[in-house]
Design an enzyme around this catalytic site. Structure first.
Site, PDB file in Angstrom:
ATOM      1  N   HIS A  17      43.910  48.840  35.417  1.00  0.00           N
ATOM      2  CA  HIS A  17      45.016  48.901  36.377  1.00  0.00           C
ATOM      3  C   HIS A  17      46.237  49.579  35.740  1.00  0.00           C
ATOM      4  CE1 HIS A  17      43.076  44.999  38.006  1.00  0.00           C
ATOM      5  NE2 HIS A  17      42.809  45.942  38.875  1.00  0.00           N
ATOM      6  N   LYS A  41      38.290  37.194  48.669  1.00  0.00           N
ATOM      7  CA  LYS A  41      38.313  36.700  47.280  1.00  0.00           C
ATOM      8  C   LYS A  41      39.083  35.400  47.154  1.00  0.00           C
ATOM      9  CE  LYS A  41      37.959  41.117  44.954  1.00  0.00           C
ATOM     10  NZ  LYS A  41      38.683  42.173  44.233  1.00  0.00           N
ATOM     11  N   ARG A  89      36.605  54.037  40.614  1.00  0.00           N
ATOM     12  CA  ARG A  89      35.810  53.888  39.399  1.00  0.00           C
ATOM     13  C   ARG A  89      34.487  54.639  39.564  1.00  0.00           C
ATOM     14  NH1 ARG A  89      35.652  47.664  39.145  1.00  0.00           N
ATOM     15  NH2 ARG A  89      35.346  48.136  41.331  1.00  0.00           N
ATOM     16  N   SER A 127      38.325  42.867  37.149  1.00  0.00           N
ATOM     17  CA  SER A 127      38.987  41.592  36.848  1.00  0.00           C
ATOM     18  C   SER A 127      37.958  40.476  36.728  1.00  0.00           C
ATOM     19  CB  SER A 127      40.004  41.259  37.942  1.00  0.00           C
ATOM     20  OG  SER A 127      40.990  42.255  37.983  1.00  0.00           O
TER      21      SER A 127
HETATM   22  N1  COA Z   1      40.314  49.808  36.434  1.00  0.00           N
HETATM   23  C1  COA Z   1      39.649  48.652  36.302  1.00  0.00           C
HETATM   24  N2  COA Z   1      39.322  47.854  37.322  1.00  0.00           N
HETATM   25  C2  COA Z   1      39.697  48.242  38.540  1.00  0.00           C
HETATM   26  C3  COA Z   1      40.383  49.432  38.760  1.00  0.00           C
HETATM   27  C4  COA Z   1      40.694  50.229  37.632  1.00  0.00           C
HETATM   28  N3  COA Z   1      41.349  51.374  37.744  1.00  0.00           N
HETATM   29  N4  COA Z   1      40.595  49.556  40.068  1.00  0.00           N
HETATM   30  C5  COA Z   1      40.063  48.484  40.665  1.00  0.00           C
HETATM   31  N5  COA Z   1      39.519  47.701  39.731  1.00  0.00           N
HETATM   32  C6  COA Z   1      38.815  46.433  39.972  1.00  0.00           C
HETATM   33  C7  COA Z   1      39.703  45.305  40.366  1.00  0.00           C
HETATM   34  O1  COA Z   1      40.129  44.541  39.263  1.00  0.00           O
HETATM   35  C8  COA Z   1      38.816  44.506  41.274  1.00  0.00           C
HETATM   36  O2  COA Z   1      37.992  43.673  40.480  1.00  0.00           O
HETATM   37  P1  COA Z   1      37.395  42.300  41.073  1.00  0.00           P
HETATM   38  O3  COA Z   1      36.588  42.681  42.296  1.00  0.00           O
HETATM   39  O4  COA Z   1      36.566  41.806  39.978  1.00  0.00           O
HETATM   40  O5  COA Z   1      38.581  41.443  41.420  1.00  0.00           O
HETATM   41  C9  COA Z   1      37.904  45.535  41.922  1.00  0.00           C
HETATM   42  O6  COA Z   1      37.962  46.665  41.082  1.00  0.00           O
HETATM   43  C10 COA Z   1      38.300  45.913  43.303  1.00  0.00           C
HETATM   44  O7  COA Z   1      39.658  46.321  43.290  1.00  0.00           O
HETATM   45  P2  COA Z   1      40.362  46.772  44.628  1.00  0.00           P
HETATM   46  O8  COA Z   1      39.496  47.745  45.350  1.00  0.00           O
HETATM   47  O9  COA Z   1      41.732  47.185  44.299  1.00  0.00           O
HETATM   48  O10 COA Z   1      40.280  45.473  45.506  1.00  0.00           O
HETATM   49  P3  COA Z   1      41.223  44.232  45.477  1.00  0.00           P
HETATM   50  O11 COA Z   1      40.472  43.095  46.024  1.00  0.00           O
HETATM   51  O12 COA Z   1      41.818  44.014  44.139  1.00  0.00           O
HETATM   52  O13 COA Z   1      42.382  44.662  46.488  1.00  0.00           O
HETATM   53  C11 COA Z   1      43.435  44.808  48.646  1.00  0.00           C
HETATM   54  C12 COA Z   1      42.113  44.859  47.875  1.00  0.00           C
HETATM   55  C13 COA Z   1      44.223  43.552  48.263  1.00  0.00           C
HETATM   56  C14 COA Z   1      44.246  46.036  48.285  1.00  0.00           C
HETATM   57  C15 COA Z   1      43.099  44.797  50.158  1.00  0.00           C
HETATM   58  O14 COA Z   1      42.293  43.677  50.443  1.00  0.00           O
HETATM   59  C16 COA Z   1      44.362  44.740  51.006  1.00  0.00           C
HETATM   60  O15 COA Z   1      44.974  45.761  51.264  1.00  0.00           O
HETATM   61  N6  COA Z   1      44.752  43.519  51.464  1.00  0.00           N
HETATM   62  C17 COA Z   1      45.920  43.323  52.307  1.00  0.00           C
HETATM   63  C18 COA Z   1      45.495  43.023  53.765  1.00  0.00           C
HETATM   64  C19 COA Z   1      45.161  44.318  54.473  1.00  0.00           C
HETATM   65  O16 COA Z   1      45.997  45.157  54.723  1.00  0.00           O
HETATM   66  N7  COA Z   1      43.874  44.445  54.841  1.00  0.00           N
HETATM   67  C20 COA Z   1      43.369  45.618  55.525  1.00  0.00           C
HETATM   68  C21 COA Z   1      42.937  46.649  54.524  1.00  0.00           C
HETATM   69  S1  COA Z   1      42.332  48.089  55.346  1.00  0.00           S
END
Ligand code: COA
Length: 172
Positions: A17, A41, A89, A127
């Site tokens: 991140h 989650k 990724r 994560s």
């Molecule tokens: N390096 C390492 N790990 C990374 C990474 C990077 N560059 N980018 C992402 N990851 C990992 C994250 O740690 C996460 O790991 P985990 O699944 O073990 O927790 C995984 O990849 C997925 O990350 P991400 O795609 O960013 O998902 P998220 O669950 O962390 O975030 C939200 C998703 C919160 C952004 C999304 O649910 C959201 O926008 N929520 C708000 C409500 C909303 O508007 N919903 C409608 C969306 S269209």
């Protein structure tokens, strides 16, 4: 002023991140790192804890760390942000990210999503993986910044052990 938002669960923040944050801040005048809710989650750290960990790892006047529990598209409108930043990724991320990008654009037509390719060394980092390794007492120093390493390690190893039963607790 060009404002970008980097959203995620950040449960906890990792070097992957931070790699995206350090590169995205060069593209925008102001970058908002938004700790959001992914309803699919169950997080191990509270929103406040996640914010604190990110703030301890990121020191830049152009970066703001916030929490928001509504729709990302609404928050972006409220903050007049023009783009969401996401790290891609592997190919497996693509379909889900593409779906989110199109949904956010539908909800807020002014909002684009900018994908940054994750640096090769963080390609397989997540994560959940950090939480799992830490819960078994493994070394996570290659995955999280030194400034918050101890905090994360103590917090996760404490969580993984159930004092009542003597069993390891499953982490979400
Ligand atoms: N390096 C390492 N790990 C990374 C990474 C990077 N560059 N980018 C992402 N990851 C990992 C994250 O740690 C996460 O790991 P985990 O699944 O073990 O927790 C995984 O990849 C997925 O990350 P991400 O795609 O960013 O998902 P998220 O669950 O962390 O975030 C939200 C998703 C919160 C952004 C999304 O649910 C959201 O926008 N929520 C708000 C409500 C909303 O508007 N919903 C409608 C969306 S269209």
């Amino acid at each position: 002023m060009k404002i970008g938002i980097y959203p995620g669960s950040f449960d906890p923040v990792t070097l992957g991140h931070l790699d995206i944050i350090s590169r995205a801040v060069k593209v925008f005048d102001h970058l908002i790192v938004a700790v959001m809710v992914n309803p699919q989650k169950h997080c191990s750290f509270t929103a406040e804890e996640r914010i604190t960990l990110i703030r301890e790892a990121v020191q830049d006047d152009n970066i703001e760390v916030v929490a928001f529990d509504g729709l990302l598209a609404d928050y972006a409108k409220m903050r007049q942000a023009t783009a969401i930043v996401k790290g891609l990724r592997a190919l497996s991320d693509f379909e889900y990210e593409f779906q989110m990008a199109l949904t956010n654009k539908k909800l807020n037509p002014m909002l684009d999503t900018l994908f940054l390719a994750t640096s090769a060394e963080y390609m397989f980092l997540s994560s959940s993986m950090v939480k799992q390794v830490a819960s078994f007492g493994g070394d996570i120093s290659a995955f999280v910044p030194p400034s918050i390493l101890q905090e994360i390690q103590e917090r996760l190893s404490r969580r993984s052990f159930d004092g009542n039963t003597g069993n390891r607790r499953g982490l979400s």
